[in-house]
Design a protein around this motif. Structure first.
Motif, PDB file in Angstrom:
ATOM      1  N   ALA A   1       0.833  -1.204   0.000  1.00 53.28           N
ATOM      2  CA  ALA A   1       0.000   0.000   0.000  1.00 53.28           C
ATOM      3  C   ALA A   1       0.872   1.260   0.000  1.00 53.28           C
ATOM      4  O   ALA A   1       0.615   2.204  -0.764  1.00 53.28           O
ATOM      5  CB  ALA A   1      -0.930  -0.005   1.204  1.00 53.28           C
ATOM      6  N   ILE A   2       1.912   1.274   0.820  1.00 52.62           N
ATOM      7  CA  ILE A   2       2.817   2.435   0.856  1.00 52.62           C
ATOM      8  C   ILE A   2       3.542   2.575  -0.481  1.00 52.62           C
ATOM      9  O   ILE A   2       3.707   3.682  -0.992  1.00 52.62           O
ATOM     10  CB  ILE A   2       3.816   2.289   2.025  1.00 52.62           C
TER      11      ILE A   2
ATOM     12  N   LEU B   1      -8.483  -4.969  -4.258  1.00 52.05           N
ATOM     13  CA  LEU B   1      -8.222  -5.979  -5.286  1.00 52.05           C
ATOM     14  C   LEU B   1      -6.725  -6.124  -5.542  1.00 52.05           C
ATOM     15  O   LEU B   1      -6.208  -7.232  -5.658  1.00 52.05           O
ATOM     16  CB  LEU B   1      -8.953  -5.625  -6.581  1.00 52.05           C
ATOM     17  N   VAL B   2      -6.026  -5.013  -5.594  1.00 55.52           N
ATOM     18  CA  VAL B   2      -4.577  -5.046  -5.813  1.00 55.52           C
ATOM     19  C   VAL B   2      -3.888  -5.765  -4.645  1.00 55.52           C
ATOM     20  O   VAL B   2      -3.007  -6.604  -4.850  1.00 55.52           O
ATOM     21  CB  VAL B   2      -4.017  -3.620  -5.995  1.00 55.52           C
ATOM     22  N   LEU B   3      -4.303  -5.466  -3.419  1.00 60.79           N
ATOM     23  CA  LEU B   3      -3.703  -6.122  -2.257  1.00 60.79           C
ATOM     24  C   LEU B   3      -4.003  -7.621  -2.246  1.00 60.79           C
ATOM     25  O   LEU B   3      -3.135  -8.432  -1.904  1.00 60.79           O
ATOM     26  CB  LEU B   3      -4.197  -5.465  -0.968  1.00 60.79           C
ATOM     27  N   LEU B   4      -5.209  -8.001  -2.636  1.00 60.25           N
ATOM     28  CA  LEU B   4      -5.553  -9.417  -2.708  1.00 60.25           C
ATOM     29  C   LEU B   4      -4.711 -10.141  -3.754  1.00 60.25           C
ATOM     30  O   LEU B   4      -4.182 -11.236  -3.503  1.00 60.25           O
ATOM     31  CB  LEU B   4      -7.040  -9.589  -3.012  1.00 60.25           C
ATOM     32  N   VAL B   5      -4.555  -9.524  -4.911  1.00 62.01           N
ATOM     33  CA  VAL B   5      -3.750 -10.128  -5.981  1.00 62.01           C
ATOM     34  C   VAL B   5      -2.299 -10.280  -5.532  1.00 62.01           C
ATOM     35  O   VAL B   5      -1.668 -11.308  -5.759  1.00 62.01           O
ATOM     36  CB  VAL B   5      -3.870  -9.289  -7.272  1.00 62.01           C
TER      37      VAL B   5
ATOM     38  N   MET C   1      -1.557  -5.499 -12.617  1.00 55.52           N
ATOM     39  CA  MET C   1      -1.720  -4.695 -13.826  1.00 55.52           C
ATOM     40  C   MET C   1      -2.744  -5.324 -14.759  1.00 55.52           C
ATOM     41  O   MET C   1      -3.605  -4.628 -15.310  1.00 55.52           O
ATOM     42  CB  MET C   1      -0.363  -4.548 -14.528  1.00 55.52           C
ATOM     43  N   SER C   2      -2.685  -6.630 -14.916  1.00 57.89           N
ATOM     44  CA  SER C   2      -3.643  -7.280 -15.810  1.00 57.89           C
ATOM     45  C   SER C   2      -5.050  -7.245 -15.220  1.00 57.89           C
ATOM     46  O   SER C   2      -6.024  -7.095 -15.956  1.00 57.89           O
ATOM     47  CB  SER C   2      -3.215  -8.710 -16.111  1.00 57.89           C
TER      48      SER C   2
ATOM     49  N   GLY D   1       5.076   1.236  -8.617  1.00 53.65           N
ATOM     50  CA  GLY D   1       4.534   0.674  -7.383  1.00 53.65           C
ATOM     51  C   GLY D   1       5.037  -0.727  -7.118  1.00 53.65           C
ATOM     52  O   GLY D   1       5.302  -1.095  -5.976  1.00 53.65           O
ATOM     53  N   GLY D   2       5.193  -1.521  -8.166  1.00 59.14           N
ATOM     54  CA  GLY D   2       5.742  -2.858  -8.003  1.00 59.14           C
ATOM     55  C   GLY D   2       7.179  -2.812  -7.512  1.00 59.14           C
ATOM     56  O   GLY D   2       7.570  -3.590  -6.627  1.00 59.14           O
ATOM     57  N   MET D   3       7.969  -1.895  -8.059  1.00 59.62           N
ATOM     58  CA  MET D   3       9.364  -1.781  -7.615  1.00 59.62           C
ATOM     59  C   MET D   3       9.450  -1.304  -6.165  1.00 59.62           C
ATOM     60  O   MET D   3      10.199  -1.869  -5.361  1.00 59.62           O
ATOM     61  CB  MET D   3      10.135  -0.837  -8.533  1.00 59.62           C
ATOM     62  N   PHE D   4       8.679  -0.263  -5.838  1.00 56.13           N
ATOM     63  CA  PHE D   4       8.675   0.225  -4.458  1.00 56.13           C
ATOM     64  C   PHE D   4       8.181  -0.855  -3.496  1.00 56.13           C
ATOM     65  O   PHE D   4       8.703  -1.007  -2.398  1.00 56.13           O
ATOM     66  CB  PHE D   4       7.796   1.466  -4.317  1.00 56.13           C
TER      67      PHE D   4
END
Length: 144
Positions: free
Chosen positions: A32-33, A70-74, A111-112, A130-133
């Motif tokens: 999230a951060i 949804l992003v956190l669940l994925v 992303m998908s 965001g993925g890198m962070f």
């Protein structure tokens, strides 16, 4: 005696479950951060905007907040598939390899999922940054 019945769970079983739950909460916090930092970098940081100018305007933060569960669940599914919750004590090199593999999978899956969800348009750059962070923050939180 039935080989599937091993008795009541011991304190060691509960302790492992508690540690995994703490890791999951810290991982989701890092994700999230990471995505909040990515949104700030993409849309408000001056030097970054010089290299990647806004072509489609400023995306509202409310759209990203709405899809955050949804992003956190994925990401949680990707981290679980990557095996980051199987063992708790890994050497740092093994941990970083597992987190990077799971992070790539999580970012691609998130992303998908966002591009299948066509209610709003989302910045691909925010998801990549965001993925890198998130990978960096997950590793740092686990090593603290």
């Amino acid at each position: 005696m039935n080989r599937y019945f091993e008795g009541l769970p011991t304190w060691k079983d509960f302790k492992g479950l508690i540690f995994r739950l703490i890791f999951l909460i810290s991982d989701l916090s890092g994700i999230a951060i990471g995505y909040c930092l990515a949104y700030y970098f993409r849309f408000f940081l001056g030097p970054f905007l010089q290299f990647f100018p806004l072509t489609k305007g400023l995306h509202p933060l409310s759209d990203n907040v709405r899809v955050a569960p949804l992003v956190l669940l994925v990401w949680a599914i990707a981290l679980s598939i990557g095996g980051t919750y199987r063992r708790i004590n890994f050497p740092a090199l093994d941990e970083v390899i597992r987190v990077i593999r799971s992070g790539i999978l999580g970012a691609v899956m998130a992303m998908s999922a966002m591009f299948l969800y066509r209610d709003s348009s989302y910045s691909r750059l925010v998801f990549m940054i965001g993925g890198m962070f998130s990978v960096v923050l997950i590793f740092l939180f686990r090593e603290l």
